[in-house]
Write an enzyme that holds these catalytic residues in place. Structure first.
Site, PDB file in Angstrom:
ATOM      1  N   ASP A   1     -10.538  47.899  -6.909  1.00  0.00           N
ATOM      2  CA  ASP A   1     -11.243  48.163  -5.187  1.00  0.00           C
ATOM      3  C   ASP A   1     -12.539  48.861  -5.431  1.00  0.00           C
ATOM      4  O   ASP A   1     -12.954  49.694  -6.432  1.00  0.00           O
ATOM      5  CB  ASP A   1     -10.063  49.289  -4.618  1.00  0.00           C
ATOM      6  CG  ASP A   1      -8.734  48.779  -4.781  1.00  0.00           C
ATOM      7  OD1 ASP A   1      -8.573  47.431  -4.800  1.00  0.00           O
ATOM      8  OD2 ASP A   1      -8.038  49.486  -4.412  1.00  0.00           O
TER       9      ASP A   1
HETATM   10  N1  URA Z   1      -4.314  49.053  -7.777  1.00  0.00           N
HETATM   11  C1  URA Z   1      -4.938  49.510  -6.712  1.00  0.00           C
HETATM   12  O1  URA Z   1      -4.342  49.687  -5.608  1.00  0.00           O
HETATM   13  N2  URA Z   1      -6.298  49.397  -6.804  1.00  0.00           N
HETATM   14  C2  URA Z   1      -6.919  48.827  -7.929  1.00  0.00           C
HETATM   15  O2  URA Z   1      -8.308  49.034  -7.970  1.00  0.00           O
HETATM   16  C3  URA Z   1      -6.258  48.618  -9.060  1.00  0.00           C
HETATM   17  C4  URA Z   1      -4.657  48.795  -8.950  1.00  0.00           C
END
Ligand code: URA
Length: 236
Positions: free
Chosen positions: A108
């Site tokens: 993310d």
């Molecule tokens: N899980 C999440 O919530 N975000 C990420 O970037 C990777 C795994």
């Protein structure tokens, strides 16, 4: 392994240095040379390691893997309109490489840590397949104190996330203190770690991936990356 020979203009184009038509000009200017000073033309068949550009070896050939320490605020997307991209940390000409470099899954925008990128489509497909279960460790900072039953719920293999048809595979929670924990998961569902904590009534305020299989960030600082050959990931 000795790299196979391809036309010089094709080689430089595939590495994003210049369009095929510009190669003749670079040859005239003496910018492109042969390591053994052999004569070169745009259509000369050459191996990657025979060519120098301004006296320097070329960028790595296709089949590369990039291990990046992703900072928060950057997006794992090729879409220029969305904000700063993880690709902005790489040399600009790498956007023109063919085969194209892509992230292995996504982190993310607000997640930092270990991100793999590759131009090897087969490797990318293998590592992102839902059937491929490599362990990934995330360090989570939480909004609320852990209540003590999360490790059991995450390990149970029964936790359902909103909108999903199957429960999460068993995951290992290690509590650091009441608002910090590491979570080891073997899947890569959308926003999985944030959604798993949301499913037990908590909220992740910071998230960092510290490992992918046996790979870790080591000494890499935020925004830095190192490159290795795709063969190095055969075991994953
Ligand atoms: N899980 C999440 O919530 N975000 C990420 O970037 C990777 C795994």
């Amino acid at each position: 392994m000795k790299s196979s020979k391809v036309r010089l203009d094709k080689l430089l184009g595939s590495l994003g240095y210049c369009g095929r038509k510009e190669v003749a000009a670079l040859l005239r200017e003496g910018i492109i040379t042969h390591t053994e000073n052999l004569p070169l033309k745009s259509d000369t068949k050459v191996a990657h390691d025979e060519i120098l550009l301004s006296g320097e070896p070329l960028d790595p050939p296709s089949g590369m893997v990039i291990l990046m320490h992703k900072p928060t605020g950057l997006i794992c997307s090729h879409d220029e309109g969305e904000g700063r991209l993880v690709y902005d940390l790489l040399p600009p000409r790498w956007r023109m490489r063919d085969p194209k470099i892509s992230t292995v899954g996504r982190l993310d925008k607000e997640t930092s840590g270990l991100l793999l990128l590759t131009d090897d489509g087969t490797l990318l497909h293998r590592l992102t397949s839902p059937r491929h279960h490599v362990a990934k460790i995330y360090e989570a900072t939480l909004d609320r104190a852990l209540n003590g039953n999360e490790a059991e719920i995450f390990a149970s293999g029964t936790l359902m996330l909103n909108g999903e048809k199957s429960p999460c595979l068993p995951a290992k929670l290690t509590v650091i203190d009441e608002t910090h924990a590491t979570l080891e998961i073997t899947e890569g569902r959308y926003h999985q770690v944030r959604r798993m904590f949301a499913a037990v009534g908590n909220h992740v305020t910071a998230l960092h991936r510290s490992s992918f299989g046996e790979l870790t960030l080591g000494e890499l600082k935020e925004g830095e990356y190192r490159i290795f050959n795709n063969n190095a990931l055969n075991y994953l």
